[in-house]
Design an enzyme around this catalytic site. Structure first.
Site, PDB file in Angstrom:
ATOM      1  N   ASP A 298       0.813  -1.223   0.000  1.00 25.16           N
ATOM      2  CA  ASP A 298       0.000   0.000   0.000  1.00 25.16           C
ATOM      3  C   ASP A 298       0.845   1.270   0.000  1.00 25.16           C
ATOM      4  O   ASP A 298       0.308   2.368  -0.176  1.00 25.16           O
ATOM      5  CB  ASP A 298      -0.947   0.015   1.201  1.00 25.16           C
ATOM      6  CG  ASP A 298      -2.111  -0.947   1.031  1.00 25.16           C
ATOM      7  OD1 ASP A 298      -2.381  -1.363  -0.109  1.00 25.16           O
ATOM      8  OD2 ASP A 298      -2.755  -1.284   2.042  1.00 25.16           O
ATOM      9  N   ARG A 329      -3.714  -0.786  -9.739  1.00 28.77           N
ATOM     10  CA  ARG A 329      -2.845   0.328  -9.367  1.00 28.77           C
ATOM     11  C   ARG A 329      -1.606   0.437 -10.248  1.00 28.77           C
ATOM     12  O   ARG A 329      -1.052   1.525 -10.413  1.00 28.77           O
ATOM     13  CB  ARG A 329      -2.455   0.215  -7.883  1.00 28.77           C
ATOM     14  CG  ARG A 329      -3.617   0.531  -6.959  1.00 28.77           C
ATOM     15  CD  ARG A 329      -3.251   0.380  -5.487  1.00 28.77           C
ATOM     16  NE  ARG A 329      -4.367   0.828  -4.646  1.00 28.77           N
ATOM     17  CZ  ARG A 329      -4.426   0.658  -3.336  1.00 28.77           C
ATOM     18  NH1 ARG A 329      -3.440   0.045  -2.696  1.00 28.77           N
ATOM     19  NH2 ARG A 329      -5.472   1.098  -2.647  1.00 28.77           N
ATOM     20  N   ARG A 374      -6.007   5.842  -2.305  1.00 38.05           N
ATOM     21  CA  ARG A 374      -4.559   6.064  -2.270  1.00 38.05           C
ATOM     22  C   ARG A 374      -4.049   6.811  -3.499  1.00 38.05           C
ATOM     23  O   ARG A 374      -2.961   7.399  -3.451  1.00 38.05           O
ATOM     24  CB  ARG A 374      -3.819   4.740  -2.068  1.00 38.05           C
ATOM     25  CG  ARG A 374      -4.178   4.088  -0.743  1.00 38.05           C
ATOM     26  CD  ARG A 374      -3.170   3.068  -0.280  1.00 38.05           C
ATOM     27  NE  ARG A 374      -3.703   2.308   0.842  1.00 38.05           N
ATOM     28  CZ  ARG A 374      -3.700   2.716   2.102  1.00 38.05           C
ATOM     29  NH1 ARG A 374      -3.175   3.892   2.412  1.00 38.05           N
ATOM     30  NH2 ARG A 374      -4.208   1.955   3.058  1.00 38.05           N
TER      31      ARG A 374
END
Length: 418
Positions: A298, A329, A374
């Site tokens: 993360d 991501r 994020r």
């Protein structure tokens, strides 16, 4: 579409109270519920992911909508499987209905759980009929999401025979597994590694107890990023409620950021006691960074943005789980970093590489966030190097850091809703 235009202050001097740890909050809530406790843990996170678990446990509706909370989907699947005599449908957002959960469902079915797919096989929604499970020996791949493994471990003390969990192949995100075991033991569980690949959870019930949750090291990473990128040589940020020796895997960020010119000082290093840390510039920054994020995936977005804007080429490994997060991501980072003028390459579905290659930036359209908190959190500090940075759909930060934009305004960032 909402869009924020962000400008950084010329001086960065701020004290921030971080959100409580989402990772610990979510684990403590499930374990607290399994203990039959009545007093909720203190300092619970107020992020979306935690609030959907609180609502589900409090209201206990037939259909439980955990929205976009991947942790809640995995943890609640296992929790509901052992809630004897109850039946629920567990669902979420459209994206959640395309995030795989078959490995966890297969593991729980092997233990005797009654779970069926309401829609597409291998994906939510799920219909779960809770029952007492026998437990015993279970083998699962070690390279799956640690949330699957944690979900199984947390129900281990409730199983008739406990749980012997053997992890095959490479084991990723080990610190998150250790965080789960530590939290379980805080509530009286007898759970530990019995071998390098095997965890033993004995059938010893949880005990209710008062519990205080420390603040979030993941949330701290964005302030470290601001210090690293700030042009203010005297930049200093104080962050409250963090622990030295924290069990949170993302606490490793302070060591990585020390390589990028950020120094950390603890007010006190007393174990298990939340304290205030001070972060500020140091004189040292490596010319290139290679790092394996297998234990802290993360943090990847934070370090991709930071290194590129510091002109530090990088090679990051251990990113296999990034493709099944709130968005892919790896692809999202490649696409959005091009808008900033950086050409990021990927390899083996688990690596990101930047060798210094640049391209013409395209800042007008703004940074897209892909319903991924994020992306917004990690790209906003880029305003320290890029004038009038634009972030699209910035409200996604509520998933883990609801007051992020207010904190930036308090730190004298200029944020305009365009």
């Amino acid at each position: 579409m909402t869009q924020y235009m962000i400008s950084a202050p010329s001086r960065l001097q701020h004290t921030a109270k971080l959100p409580a740890s989402k990772s610990i909050s979510n684990r403590a809530l499930i374990i607290h519920a399994l203990s039959g406790g009545h007093i909720l843990p203190e300092n619970l996170s107020n992020c979306d992911d935690t609030e959907v678990i609180i609502a589900a446990l409090k209201d206990n509706p037939y259909e439980i909508n955990i929205k976009a909370a991947g942790t809640a989907m995995r943890f609640m699947t296992a929790y509901l499987a052992v809630k004897e005599g109850e039946e629920h449908v567990l669902t979420g957002t459209e994206r959640m209905k395309h995030r795989p959960i078959g490995i966890l469902v297969d593991a729980l079915r092997f233990l005797g759980a009654d779970i069926e797919y309401v829609g597409e096989k291998g994906f939510p929604p799920l219909r779960i009929r809770g029952k007492q499970l026998e437990g015993g020996l279970l083998e699962v791949p070690g390279n799956i999401s640690s949330q699957y493994i944690s979900a199984l471990l947390m129900i281990g003390p409730t199983l008739n025979s406990g749980l012997t969990l053997r992890l095959t192949g490479d084991i990723i995100s080990r610190p998150y597994i250790d965080l789960t075991l530590w939290t379980m033991r805080e509530f009286g569980a007898d759970a530990e590694w019995s071998d390098h690949d095997t965890i033993e959870v004995r059938p010893q019930p949880y005990k209710e107890r008062p519990y205080y949750i420390e603040n979030d090291w993941s949330g701290a990473s964005y302030w470290y990023e601001m210090i690293a990128l700030s042009k203010d040589p005297e930049a200093k940020v104080q962050l409250e409620g963090l622990m030295d020796g924290s069990k949170q895997g993302d606490s490793s960020l302070r060591y990585i950021f020390s390589l990028l010119g950020v120094k950390t000082t603890f007010l006190t290093k007393k174990q298990g006691v939340p304290t205030t840390i001070t972060i500020q510039h140091s004189s040292h920054c490596v010319p290139r960074l290679e790092y394996d994020f297998v234990n802290a995936p993360d943090l990847t977005q934070t370090f991709v943005v930071t290194c590129a804007l510091l002109n530090v080429p990088f090679h990051f490994r251990g990113l296999s789980t990034l493709k099944i997060k709130e968005t892919d991501r790896i692809e999202a980072l490649k696409r959005e970093m091009r808008k900033l003028g950086y050409v990021i390459k990927d390899a083996n579905d688990s690596e990101l590489i930047w060798d210094g290659e640049r391209c013409e930036p395209d800042l007008e359209s703004g940074i897209d966030t892909y319903e991924d908190h994020r992306m917004a959190l990690a790209f906003a500090p880029a305003a320290c190097r890029i004038d009038q940075l634009r972030i699209n759909n910035p409200q996604v930060v509520t998933k883990s850091y609801p007051h992020y934009w207010d904190d930036l305004k308090d730190a004298q960032f200029d944020i305009l809703n365009t």
